[in-house]
Design an enzyme around this catalytic site. Structure first.
Site, PDB file in Angstrom:
ATOM      1  N   HIS A 269       2.901   3.409  -8.937  1.00 29.76           N
ATOM      2  CA  HIS A 269       2.752   1.973  -9.203  1.00 29.76           C
ATOM      3  C   HIS A 269       3.999   1.432  -9.921  1.00 29.76           C
ATOM      4  O   HIS A 269       4.448   0.328  -9.661  1.00 29.76           O
ATOM      5  CB  HIS A 269       1.515   1.710 -10.059  1.00 29.76           C
ATOM      6  CG  HIS A 269       0.228   2.057  -9.357  1.00 29.76           C
ATOM      7  ND1 HIS A 269      -0.007   1.736  -8.040  1.00 29.76           N
ATOM      8  CD2 HIS A 269      -0.887   2.703  -9.790  1.00 29.76           C
ATOM      9  CE1 HIS A 269      -1.220   2.160  -7.691  1.00 29.76           C
ATOM     10  NE2 HIS A 269      -1.763   2.756  -8.735  1.00 29.76           N
TER      11      HIS A 269
ATOM     12  N   LEU B 210      11.594 -20.648  -4.116  1.00 29.81           N
ATOM     13  CA  LEU B 210      10.643 -19.710  -3.503  1.00 29.81           C
ATOM     14  C   LEU B 210       9.357 -19.781  -4.315  1.00 29.81           C
ATOM     15  O   LEU B 210       9.415 -19.882  -5.545  1.00 29.81           O
ATOM     16  CB  LEU B 210      11.208 -18.280  -3.561  1.00 29.81           C
ATOM     17  CG  LEU B 210      10.239 -17.140  -3.237  1.00 29.81           C
ATOM     18  CD1 LEU B 210       9.929 -17.099  -1.739  1.00 29.81           C
ATOM     19  CD2 LEU B 210      10.833 -15.777  -3.641  1.00 29.81           C
TER      20      LEU B 210
ATOM     21  N   ASP C 123       0.832  -1.206   0.000  1.00 33.97           N
ATOM     22  CA  ASP C 123       0.000   0.000   0.000  1.00 33.97           C
ATOM     23  C   ASP C 123       0.870   1.261   0.000  1.00 33.97           C
ATOM     24  O   ASP C 123       1.954   1.272   0.586  1.00 33.97           O
ATOM     25  CB  ASP C 123      -0.904  -0.030   1.240  1.00 33.97           C
ATOM     26  CG  ASP C 123      -2.068   0.939   1.127  1.00 33.97           C
ATOM     27  OD1 ASP C 123      -2.279   1.509   0.040  1.00 33.97           O
ATOM     28  OD2 ASP C 123      -2.765   1.139   2.138  1.00 33.97           O
TER      29      ASP C 123
HETATM   30  C1  FPP Z   1      -1.793   0.260  -3.319  1.00 34.41           C
HETATM   31  O1  FPP Z   1      -1.361   1.574  -3.434  1.00 34.41           O
HETATM   32  C2  FPP Z   1      -1.231  -0.563  -4.374  1.00 34.41           C
HETATM   33  C3  FPP Z   1      -1.948  -1.138  -5.366  1.00 34.41           C
HETATM   34  C4  FPP Z   1      -3.412  -0.985  -5.489  1.00 34.41           C
HETATM   35  C5  FPP Z   1      -1.334  -1.955  -6.418  1.00 34.41           C
HETATM   36  C6  FPP Z   1      -0.036  -2.616  -6.110  1.00 34.41           C
HETATM   37  C7  FPP Z   1       0.643  -2.862  -7.394  1.00 34.41           C
HETATM   38  C8  FPP Z   1       1.966  -2.839  -7.632  1.00 34.41           C
HETATM   39  C9  FPP Z   1       2.959  -2.682  -6.575  1.00 34.41           C
HETATM   40  C10 FPP Z   1       2.476  -2.978  -9.013  1.00 34.41           C
HETATM   41  C11 FPP Z   1       2.088  -4.199  -9.749  1.00 34.41           C
HETATM   42  C12 FPP Z   1       2.483  -5.465  -9.098  1.00 34.41           C
HETATM   43  C13 FPP Z   1       3.080  -6.518  -9.687  1.00 34.41           C
HETATM   44  C14 FPP Z   1       3.230  -7.816  -8.961  1.00 34.41           C
HETATM   45  C15 FPP Z   1       3.633  -6.445 -11.022  1.00 34.41           C
HETATM   46  P1  FPP Z   1      -2.443   2.727  -3.550  1.00 34.41           P
HETATM   47  O2  FPP Z   1      -2.535   3.107  -4.977  1.00 34.41           O
HETATM   48  O3  FPP Z   1      -3.714   2.309  -2.925  1.00 34.41           O
HETATM   49  O4  FPP Z   1      -1.738   3.833  -2.724  1.00 34.41           O
HETATM   50  P2  FPP Z   1      -2.451   5.001  -1.900  1.00 34.41           P
HETATM   51  O5  FPP Z   1      -3.221   4.318  -0.793  1.00 34.41           O
HETATM   52  O6  FPP Z   1      -1.305   5.807  -1.410  1.00 34.41           O
HETATM   53  O7  FPP Z   1      -3.333   5.748  -2.857  1.00 34.41           O
END
Ligand code: FPP
Length: 241
Positions: free
Chosen positions: A29, A123, A12
């Site tokens: 992201h 893993l 997050d």
């Molecule tokens: C939360 O941050 C994160 C996500 C919804 C997506 C996580 C995805 C990645 C790390 C990239 C793709 C993953 C792979 C495995 C290739 P948020 O956008 O909710 O952050 P915020 O709460 O600060 O708005």
């Protein structure tokens, strides 16, 4: 130090990471994918056997279309760029989540990653994509009901193991440790059945900043916990109290 066998991470804070720098959420992201790479490397080095990453939740479809497309694109980018290296390092890739809403190109890439790495065992990297814990349980329930309707399953034999074995995570041990970054302290429909006895560690860092030191800190906190699984502490058993 007591190393967890299975670590699951709610990644997050990508959006906040970007906003604090005056950049687009999608940049956050993108940087999140680099943190994924480092987390996989660290997990292997730290002796973790299963690493589950929450990459896209079944609720994330409600985000703006551009952001959803970007997250889909990043999964493809990650698999295309890193699959060969993951395979070389002996990582087995497995994907959990509802595949029905995913496009054909993503489905075939995910199948390619799973097929190529099927026999690896250094893993296990489990990518939760279009995943929701309630959806996982609902799909498992439908599967069991179908088996009952076909006369293949006695309803009386449906116990906790039968449900676990009908979930996307069948065959994967329950997570010992769930880490969530960004300071938020909730489970957000992630592995809700499987997390019954997991330990939770909430870290203040935003996901793109998550590195080896943060991973070690989470494991340090985990190893200080007294896991009792509903029983009493070993010390108290020994004392007979
Ligand atoms: C939360 O941050 C994160 C996500 C919804 C997506 C996580 C995805 C990645 C790390 C990239 C793709 C993953 C792979 C495995 C290739 P948020 O956008 O909710 O952050 P915020 O709460 O600060 O708005």
């Amino acid at each position: 130090m007591n190393t967890p066998q299975h670590v699951a991470i709610i990644m997050d804070g990508n959006g906040r990471w970007a906003q604090r720098r005056g950049q687009m959420r999608t940049t956050g992201h993108r940087m999140g994918v680099e943190a994924v790479r480092e987390a996989v490397r660290s997990a292997g080095e730290l002796g973790i056997r299963y690493l589950t990453l929450f990459a896209f939740s079944s609720e994330n479809w409600s985000r703006p279309e551009d952001e959803v497309n970007d997250l889909m694109g990043l999964l493809k980018f990650f698999v295309r760029r890193d699959l060969a290296e993951l395979h070389r390092e002996g990582v087995r890739v497995r994907v959990i989540g509802n595949r029905r809403a995913l496009k054909a190109d993503i489905l075939s890439l995910l199948a390619e990653a799973e097929d190529l790495t099927r026999n690896n065992s250094a893993l296990e990297l489990i990518i939760a994509f279009n995943y929701g814990g309630r959806d996982d349980i609902a799909r498992a329930a439908r599967g069991l009901v179908d088996q009952v309707a076909r006369g293949e399953l006695d309803p009386q034999s449906i116990n906790e193991d039968a449900i676990s074995n009908a979930l996307d995570t069948a065959g994967i041990p329950d997570p010992d440790l769930i880490i969530r970054t960004s300071g938020e302290q909730r489970i957000s429909n992630f592995l809700i059945w499987q997390a019954a006895y997991a330990e939770f560690v909430f870290l203040p860092c935003l996901w793109p900043d998550f590195g080896r030191a943060d991973f070690e800190e989470a494991i340090r906190q985990y190893s200080c916990r007294d896991r009792r699984f509903g029983s009493v502490a070993e010390r108290d058993l020994a004392l007979g109290s």
